[in-house]
Scaffold this active site. Structure first.
Site, PDB file in Angstrom:
ATOM      1  N   LYS A  29      21.895  -1.501  16.284  1.00  0.00           N
ATOM      2  CA  LYS A  29      22.985  -1.567  17.258  1.00  0.00           C
ATOM      3  C   LYS A  29      24.344  -1.472  16.528  1.00  0.00           C
ATOM      4  O   LYS A  29      24.402  -1.595  15.289  1.00  0.00           O
ATOM      5  CB  LYS A  29      22.868  -2.873  18.049  1.00  0.00           C
ATOM      6  CG  LYS A  29      21.554  -2.991  18.861  1.00  0.00           C
ATOM      7  CD  LYS A  29      21.582  -4.280  19.675  1.00  0.00           C
ATOM      8  CE  LYS A  29      20.232  -4.669  20.208  1.00  0.00           C
ATOM      9  NZ  LYS A  29      20.286  -5.954  20.955  1.00  0.00           N
ATOM     10  N   TYR A  69      18.743  -0.183  29.065  1.00  0.00           N
ATOM     11  CA  TYR A  69      18.505  -1.599  29.404  1.00  0.00           C
ATOM     12  C   TYR A  69      18.230  -1.811  30.893  1.00  0.00           C
ATOM     13  O   TYR A  69      18.439  -2.917  31.401  1.00  0.00           O
ATOM     14  CB  TYR A  69      19.706  -2.444  28.957  1.00  0.00           C
ATOM     15  CG  TYR A  69      19.685  -2.785  27.477  1.00  0.00           C
ATOM     16  CD1 TYR A  69      18.560  -3.387  26.895  1.00  0.00           C
ATOM     17  CD2 TYR A  69      20.786  -2.538  26.665  1.00  0.00           C
ATOM     18  CE1 TYR A  69      18.542  -3.717  25.542  1.00  0.00           C
ATOM     19  CE2 TYR A  69      20.768  -2.873  25.304  1.00  0.00           C
ATOM     20  CZ  TYR A  69      19.633  -3.460  24.758  1.00  0.00           C
ATOM     21  OH  TYR A  69      19.609  -3.801  23.416  1.00  0.00           O
ATOM     22  N   PHE A  77      24.231 -11.020  31.604  1.00  0.00           N
ATOM     23  CA  PHE A  77      24.836 -10.418  30.413  1.00  0.00           C
ATOM     24  C   PHE A  77      24.709  -8.899  30.378  1.00  0.00           C
ATOM     25  O   PHE A  77      25.136  -8.251  29.420  1.00  0.00           O
ATOM     26  CB  PHE A  77      24.226 -11.033  29.143  1.00  0.00           C
ATOM     27  CG  PHE A  77      22.713 -10.932  29.077  1.00  0.00           C
ATOM     28  CD1 PHE A  77      22.093  -9.766  28.651  1.00  0.00           C
ATOM     29  CD2 PHE A  77      21.921 -12.007  29.456  1.00  0.00           C
ATOM     30  CE1 PHE A  77      20.710  -9.672  28.587  1.00  0.00           C
ATOM     31  CE2 PHE A  77      20.533 -11.920  29.402  1.00  0.00           C
ATOM     32  CZ  PHE A  77      19.935 -10.754  28.965  1.00  0.00           C
ATOM     33  N   ARG A 105       8.195  -5.740  16.098  1.00  0.00           N
ATOM     34  CA  ARG A 105       8.837  -6.895  16.737  1.00  0.00           C
ATOM     35  C   ARG A 105       8.801  -8.126  15.827  1.00  0.00           C
ATOM     36  O   ARG A 105       9.718  -8.936  15.816  1.00  0.00           O
ATOM     37  CB  ARG A 105       8.142  -7.225  18.077  1.00  0.00           C
ATOM     38  CG  ARG A 105       8.250  -6.128  19.114  1.00  0.00           C
ATOM     39  CD  ARG A 105       9.568  -6.156  19.852  1.00  0.00           C
ATOM     40  NE  ARG A 105       9.743  -7.363  20.649  1.00  0.00           N
ATOM     41  CZ  ARG A 105      10.758  -7.562  21.489  1.00  0.00           C
ATOM     42  NH1 ARG A 105      11.690  -6.616  21.644  1.00  0.00           N
ATOM     43  NH2 ARG A 105      10.875  -8.678  22.169  1.00  0.00           N
ATOM     44  N   THR A 111      14.462 -12.799  19.881  1.00  0.00           N
ATOM     45  CA  THR A 111      15.699 -12.254  20.472  1.00  0.00           C
ATOM     46  C   THR A 111      16.924 -13.053  20.042  1.00  0.00           C
ATOM     47  O   THR A 111      17.950 -12.483  19.680  1.00  0.00           O
ATOM     48  CB  THR A 111      15.568 -12.269  22.015  1.00  0.00           C
ATOM     49  OG1 THR A 111      14.415 -11.494  22.374  1.00  0.00           O
ATOM     50  CG2 THR A 111      16.803 -11.673  22.679  1.00  0.00           C
ATOM     51  N   ARG A 122      16.473 -10.422  12.171  1.00  0.00           N
ATOM     52  CA  ARG A 122      17.470 -11.234  12.876  1.00  0.00           C
ATOM     53  C   ARG A 122      17.625 -12.614  12.244  1.00  0.00           C
ATOM     54  O   ARG A 122      18.727 -13.164  12.178  1.00  0.00           O
ATOM     55  CB  ARG A 122      17.099 -11.360  14.359  1.00  0.00           C
ATOM     56  CG  ARG A 122      17.321 -10.062  15.156  1.00  0.00           C
ATOM     57  CD  ARG A 122      16.688 -10.168  16.520  1.00  0.00           C
ATOM     58  NE  ARG A 122      16.970  -9.025  17.383  1.00  0.00           N
ATOM     59  CZ  ARG A 122      16.281  -8.752  18.481  1.00  0.00           C
ATOM     60  NH1 ARG A 122      15.280  -9.541  18.859  1.00  0.00           N
ATOM     61  NH2 ARG A 122      16.588  -7.705  19.224  1.00  0.00           N
ATOM     62  N   ASN A 132      22.692  -9.338  17.837  1.00  0.00           N
ATOM     63  CA  ASN A 132      21.444  -9.511  17.071  1.00  0.00           C
ATOM     64  C   ASN A 132      20.977  -8.240  16.363  1.00  0.00           C
ATOM     65  O   ASN A 132      19.822  -8.117  15.973  1.00  0.00           O
ATOM     66  CB  ASN A 132      20.350 -10.133  17.947  1.00  0.00           C
ATOM     67  CG  ASN A 132      19.971  -9.274  19.122  1.00  0.00           C
ATOM     68  OD1 ASN A 132      20.463  -8.148  19.265  1.00  0.00           O
ATOM     69  ND2 ASN A 132      19.086  -9.770  19.971  1.00  0.00           N
ATOM     70  N   HIS A 135      17.323  -3.343  17.942  1.00  0.00           N
ATOM     71  CA  HIS A 135      16.459  -3.277  19.114  1.00  0.00           C
ATOM     72  C   HIS A 135      15.110  -2.725  18.695  1.00  0.00           C
ATOM     73  O   HIS A 135      15.035  -1.829  17.859  1.00  0.00           O
ATOM     74  CB  HIS A 135      17.066  -2.346  20.177  1.00  0.00           C
ATOM     75  CG  HIS A 135      16.090  -2.011  21.260  1.00  0.00           C
ATOM     76  ND1 HIS A 135      15.883  -2.836  22.345  1.00  0.00           N
ATOM     77  CD2 HIS A 135      15.216  -0.984  21.396  1.00  0.00           C
ATOM     78  CE1 HIS A 135      14.926  -2.303  23.110  1.00  0.00           C
ATOM     79  NE2 HIS A 135      14.512  -1.185  22.561  1.00  0.00           N
ATOM     80  N   GLU A 146      11.250   4.678  25.936  1.00  0.00           N
ATOM     81  CA  GLU A 146      12.462   4.661  25.107  1.00  0.00           C
ATOM     82  C   GLU A 146      12.506   5.851  24.150  1.00  0.00           C
ATOM     83  O   GLU A 146      13.566   6.451  23.951  1.00  0.00           O
ATOM     84  CB  GLU A 146      12.563   3.333  24.353  1.00  0.00           C
ATOM     85  CG  GLU A 146      12.877   2.176  25.301  1.00  0.00           C
ATOM     86  CD  GLU A 146      12.779   0.790  24.678  1.00  0.00           C
ATOM     87  OE1 GLU A 146      13.055  -0.187  25.396  1.00  0.00           O
ATOM     88  OE2 GLU A 146      12.412   0.670  23.483  1.00  0.00           O
TER      89      GLU A 146
HETATM   90  P1  ADP Z   1      14.922  -8.059  22.787  1.00  0.00           P
HETATM   91  O1  ADP Z   1      16.088  -7.233  22.290  1.00  0.00           O
HETATM   92  O2  ADP Z   1      14.485  -9.065  21.762  1.00  0.00           O
HETATM   93  O3  ADP Z   1      13.785  -7.216  23.311  1.00  0.00           O
HETATM   94  P2  ADP Z   1      15.684  -8.652  25.575  1.00  0.00           P
HETATM   95  O4  ADP Z   1      15.044  -7.351  25.972  1.00  0.00           O
HETATM   96  O5  ADP Z   1      15.315  -9.869  26.314  1.00  0.00           O
HETATM   97  O6  ADP Z   1      15.450  -8.952  24.002  1.00  0.00           O
HETATM   98  O7  ADP Z   1      17.263  -8.502  25.644  1.00  0.00           O
HETATM   99  C1  ADP Z   1      17.891  -7.338  25.240  1.00  0.00           C
HETATM  100  C2  ADP Z   1      19.148  -7.682  24.486  1.00  0.00           C
HETATM  101  O8  ADP Z   1      20.050  -8.328  25.373  1.00  0.00           O
HETATM  102  C3  ADP Z   1      18.977  -8.650  23.340  1.00  0.00           C
HETATM  103  O9  ADP Z   1      18.555  -8.045  22.150  1.00  0.00           O
HETATM  104  C4  ADP Z   1      20.362  -9.261  23.228  1.00  0.00           C
HETATM  105  O10 ADP Z   1      21.207  -8.382  22.468  1.00  0.00           O
HETATM  106  C5  ADP Z   1      20.837  -9.255  24.662  1.00  0.00           C
HETATM  107  N1  ADP Z   1      20.653 -10.592  25.254  1.00  0.00           N
HETATM  108  C6  ADP Z   1      19.502 -11.177  25.600  1.00  0.00           C
HETATM  109  N2  ADP Z   1      19.710 -12.402  26.104  1.00  0.00           N
HETATM  110  C7  ADP Z   1      21.051 -12.593  26.068  1.00  0.00           C
HETATM  111  C8  ADP Z   1      21.926 -13.648  26.436  1.00  0.00           C
HETATM  112  N3  ADP Z   1      21.451 -14.771  26.961  1.00  0.00           N
HETATM  113  N4  ADP Z   1      23.253 -13.470  26.249  1.00  0.00           N
HETATM  114  C9  ADP Z   1      23.744 -12.346  25.718  1.00  0.00           C
HETATM  115  N5  ADP Z   1      22.976 -11.307  25.351  1.00  0.00           N
HETATM  116  C10 ADP Z   1      21.653 -11.418  25.515  1.00  0.00           C
END
Ligand code: ADP
Length: 169
Positions: A29, A69, A77, A105, A111, A122, A132, A135, A146
Protein backbone atom coordinates in the site's frame (compact mmCIF):
# COMPACT_ATOMS: atom_id res chain seq x y z
CA UNK A 1 16.96 -45.70 -24.52
CA UNK A 2 14.93 -45.74 -21.28
CA UNK A 3 16.47 -42.48 -20.06
CA UNK A 4 14.77 -40.36 -22.71
CA UNK A 5 11.14 -41.24 -21.97
CA UNK A 6 11.84 -40.94 -18.22
CA UNK A 7 13.17 -37.40 -18.72
CA UNK A 8 10.13 -36.53 -20.81
CA UNK A 9 7.79 -37.79 -18.10
CA UNK A 10 9.63 -35.76 -15.47
CA UNK A 11 9.25 -32.65 -17.57
CA UNK A 12 5.55 -33.28 -18.04
CA UNK A 13 5.08 -33.81 -14.31
CA UNK A 14 6.82 -30.54 -13.58
CA UNK A 15 4.68 -28.70 -16.10
CA UNK A 16 1.54 -30.24 -14.62
CA UNK A 17 2.64 -29.12 -11.14
CA UNK A 18 3.43 -25.62 -12.31
CA UNK A 19 -0.03 -25.33 -13.86
CA UNK A 20 -1.66 -26.30 -10.56
CA UNK A 21 0.29 -23.85 -8.41
CA UNK A 22 -1.90 -21.45 -6.48
CA UNK A 23 -1.74 -17.68 -6.99
CA UNK A 24 -2.54 -14.78 -4.69
CA UNK A 25 -2.78 -11.01 -5.04
CA UNK A 26 -0.44 -9.01 -2.81
CA UNK A 27 -0.22 -5.21 -2.75
CA UNK A 28 2.22 -2.92 -0.96
CA UNK A 29 0.00 0.00 0.00
CA UNK A 30 1.06 3.68 -0.32
CA UNK A 31 2.47 3.72 3.24
CA UNK A 32 4.74 0.73 2.54
CA UNK A 33 5.97 2.34 -0.67
CA UNK A 34 6.58 5.75 0.96
CA UNK A 35 8.42 4.15 3.87
CA UNK A 36 10.87 2.40 1.56
CA UNK A 37 9.68 -1.11 2.41
CA UNK A 38 9.19 -2.49 -1.11
CA UNK A 39 12.36 -4.58 -1.20
CA UNK A 40 11.92 -5.75 2.41
CA UNK A 41 8.40 -7.02 1.72
CA UNK A 42 9.22 -8.63 -1.64
CA UNK A 43 12.23 -10.26 -0.04
CA UNK A 44 10.13 -12.03 2.59
CA UNK A 45 7.92 -13.66 -0.05
CA UNK A 46 10.90 -14.43 -2.26
CA UNK A 47 13.03 -15.99 0.50
CA UNK A 48 10.11 -18.16 1.62
CA UNK A 49 10.17 -19.81 -1.81
CA UNK A 50 7.17 -18.19 -3.45
CA UNK A 51 7.47 -17.06 -7.07
CA UNK A 52 6.68 -13.60 -8.40
CA UNK A 53 4.59 -13.91 -11.58
CA UNK A 54 3.32 -10.33 -11.94
CA UNK A 55 4.35 -6.90 -10.65
CA UNK A 56 3.63 -3.25 -11.41
CA UNK A 57 3.63 0.17 -9.74
CA UNK A 58 0.22 1.85 -10.02
CA UNK A 59 -1.70 4.76 -8.53
CA UNK A 60 -5.24 3.41 -8.32
CA UNK A 61 -8.01 6.02 -8.57
CA UNK A 62 -10.71 6.16 -5.90
CA UNK A 63 -13.27 4.28 -7.99
CA UNK A 64 -10.76 1.45 -8.45
CA UNK A 65 -9.99 1.40 -4.71
CA UNK A 66 -13.73 1.17 -4.02
CA UNK A 67 -13.97 -1.83 -6.33
CA UNK A 68 -11.01 -3.48 -4.64
CA UNK A 69 -12.54 -3.01 -1.17
CA UNK A 70 -16.15 -3.55 -2.28
CA UNK A 71 -16.83 -6.13 0.47
CA UNK A 72 -16.06 -3.45 3.11
CA UNK A 73 -18.38 -0.75 1.72
CA UNK A 74 -20.66 -0.81 4.79
CA UNK A 75 -17.78 -0.28 7.22
CA UNK A 76 -17.26 3.17 8.79
CA UNK A 77 -13.62 3.30 7.65
CA UNK A 78 -14.43 2.45 4.00
CA UNK A 79 -14.19 6.01 2.63
CA UNK A 80 -10.92 6.81 4.42
CA UNK A 81 -9.49 3.45 3.37
CA UNK A 82 -10.30 4.07 -0.31
CA UNK A 83 -8.90 7.62 -0.11
CA UNK A 84 -5.73 6.20 1.37
CA UNK A 85 -5.28 3.38 -1.15
CA UNK A 86 -5.66 5.89 -3.99
CA UNK A 87 -3.33 8.46 -2.40
CA UNK A 88 -0.10 7.29 -4.05
CA UNK A 89 1.80 4.48 -5.71
CA UNK A 90 0.92 0.89 -4.84
CA UNK A 91 3.04 -2.14 -5.78
CA UNK A 92 0.58 -4.67 -7.17
CA UNK A 93 1.87 -8.23 -7.35
CA UNK A 94 0.84 -11.79 -8.02
CA UNK A 95 2.74 -14.49 -6.14
CA UNK A 96 2.58 -18.19 -6.91
CA UNK A 97 3.32 -21.29 -4.84
CA UNK A 98 1.86 -24.15 -2.87
CA UNK A 99 -0.45 -22.75 -0.20
CA UNK A 100 0.53 -19.16 -1.08
CA UNK A 101 -2.92 -17.69 -0.30
CA UNK A 102 -3.08 -18.93 3.27
CA UNK A 103 0.64 -18.75 4.00
CA UNK A 104 0.87 -15.31 2.41
CA UNK A 105 -1.63 -14.16 5.06
CA UNK A 106 0.61 -15.71 7.73
CA UNK A 107 3.64 -13.82 6.42
CA UNK A 108 1.55 -10.63 6.49
CA UNK A 109 0.14 -11.08 10.01
CA UNK A 110 -3.12 -9.96 11.63
CA UNK A 111 -5.03 -6.96 10.19
CA UNK A 112 -4.28 -4.88 13.30
CA UNK A 113 -0.49 -4.58 13.68
CA UNK A 114 -0.99 -4.39 17.47
CA UNK A 115 -2.20 -7.99 17.23
CA UNK A 116 0.26 -9.19 14.57
CA UNK A 117 2.97 -11.52 15.85
CA UNK A 118 6.58 -10.37 15.72
CA UNK A 119 8.16 -12.00 12.69
CA UNK A 120 5.23 -11.08 10.47
CA UNK A 121 5.37 -8.16 8.04
CA UNK A 122 2.79 -6.09 9.91
CA UNK A 123 4.11 -7.22 13.30
CA UNK A 124 7.63 -6.12 12.45
CA UNK A 125 6.96 -3.07 10.30
CA UNK A 126 3.62 -1.41 11.14
CA UNK A 127 1.86 0.06 14.19
CA UNK A 128 -1.77 0.98 13.42
CA UNK A 129 -4.58 -0.73 11.49
CA UNK A 130 -5.14 2.19 9.10
CA UNK A 131 -1.47 2.08 8.01
CA UNK A 132 -0.74 -1.63 7.89
CA UNK A 133 1.39 -1.39 4.69
CA UNK A 134 0.28 -4.51 2.82
CA UNK A 135 -2.76 -6.28 1.40
CA UNK A 136 -3.13 -10.00 0.69
CA UNK A 137 -6.08 -11.96 -0.68
CA UNK A 138 -7.95 -13.79 2.08
CA UNK A 139 -9.11 -16.86 0.11
CA UNK A 140 -9.21 -18.59 -3.29
CA UNK A 141 -12.26 -16.66 -4.53
CA UNK A 142 -10.92 -13.22 -3.54
CA UNK A 143 -7.51 -14.14 -4.95
CA UNK A 144 -9.11 -14.90 -8.32
CA UNK A 145 -11.24 -11.73 -8.28
CA UNK A 146 -8.41 -9.46 -7.14
CA UNK A 147 -5.90 -10.84 -9.66
CA UNK A 148 -8.35 -10.21 -12.49
CA UNK A 149 -9.23 -6.73 -11.15
CA UNK A 150 -5.59 -5.61 -10.99
CA UNK A 151 -3.97 -7.53 -13.85
CA UNK A 152 -4.60 -8.39 -17.49
CA UNK A 153 -3.83 -12.08 -18.15
CA UNK A 154 -1.01 -10.95 -20.48
CA UNK A 155 0.71 -9.18 -17.57
CA UNK A 156 1.20 -12.45 -15.70
CA UNK A 157 4.19 -14.60 -16.56
CA UNK A 158 4.22 -18.38 -16.21
CA UNK A 159 7.73 -19.72 -15.93
CA UNK A 160 9.61 -22.36 -14.03
CA UNK A 161 12.61 -21.52 -11.91
CA UNK A 162 15.59 -23.74 -11.24
CA UNK A 163 15.05 -23.28 -7.51
CA UNK A 164 11.72 -25.12 -7.63
CA UNK A 165 13.31 -28.57 -7.44
CA UNK A 166 15.08 -27.45 -4.27
CA UNK A 167 11.96 -25.85 -2.79
CA UNK A 168 9.47 -28.62 -3.59
CA UNK A 169 11.76 -31.65 -3.94
P1 ADP B 1 -7.01 -7.42 5.79
O1 ADP B 1 -6.31 -6.31 5.04
O2 ADP B 1 -6.15 -7.98 6.88
O3 ADP B 1 -7.59 -8.48 4.88
P2 ADP B 1 -9.74 -6.34 6.14
O4 ADP B 1 -10.08 -6.91 4.80
O5 ADP B 1 -10.62 -6.63 7.28
O6 ADP B 1 -8.24 -6.76 6.58
O7 ADP B 1 -9.61 -4.76 6.02
C1 ADP B 1 -9.03 -4.17 4.91
C2 ADP B 1 -8.17 -3.02 5.35
O8 ADP B 1 -9.00 -2.02 5.93
C3 ADP B 1 -7.14 -3.33 6.41
O9 ADP B 1 -5.96 -3.89 5.91
C4 ADP B 1 -6.93 -1.98 7.06
O10 ADP B 1 -5.99 -1.22 6.27
C5 ADP B 1 -8.29 -1.33 6.93
N1 ADP B 1 -9.02 -1.46 8.21
C6 ADP B 1 -9.55 -2.57 8.73
N2 ADP B 1 -10.14 -2.31 9.91
C7 ADP B 1 -9.97 -0.99 10.13
C8 ADP B 1 -10.33 -0.09 11.17
N3 ADP B 1 -11.01 -0.51 12.23
N4 ADP B 1 -9.97 1.21 11.03
C9 ADP B 1 -9.28 1.65 9.97
N5 ADP B 1 -8.91 0.85 8.96
C10 ADP B 1 -9.24 -0.45 9.02
Amino acid sequence: ALAIPAAVYMLQDKEANAAELERTFIAIKPDGVQRGLIAEIISRFERKGFKLVGIKLVVPNKEFAQKHYDDLKERPFFNGLCDFLSSGPVVAMVWEGEGVIKYGRKLIGATDPQKSEPGTIRGDLAVVVGRNIIHGSDGPETAKDEISLWFEPSELVSYSSNAEKWIYG
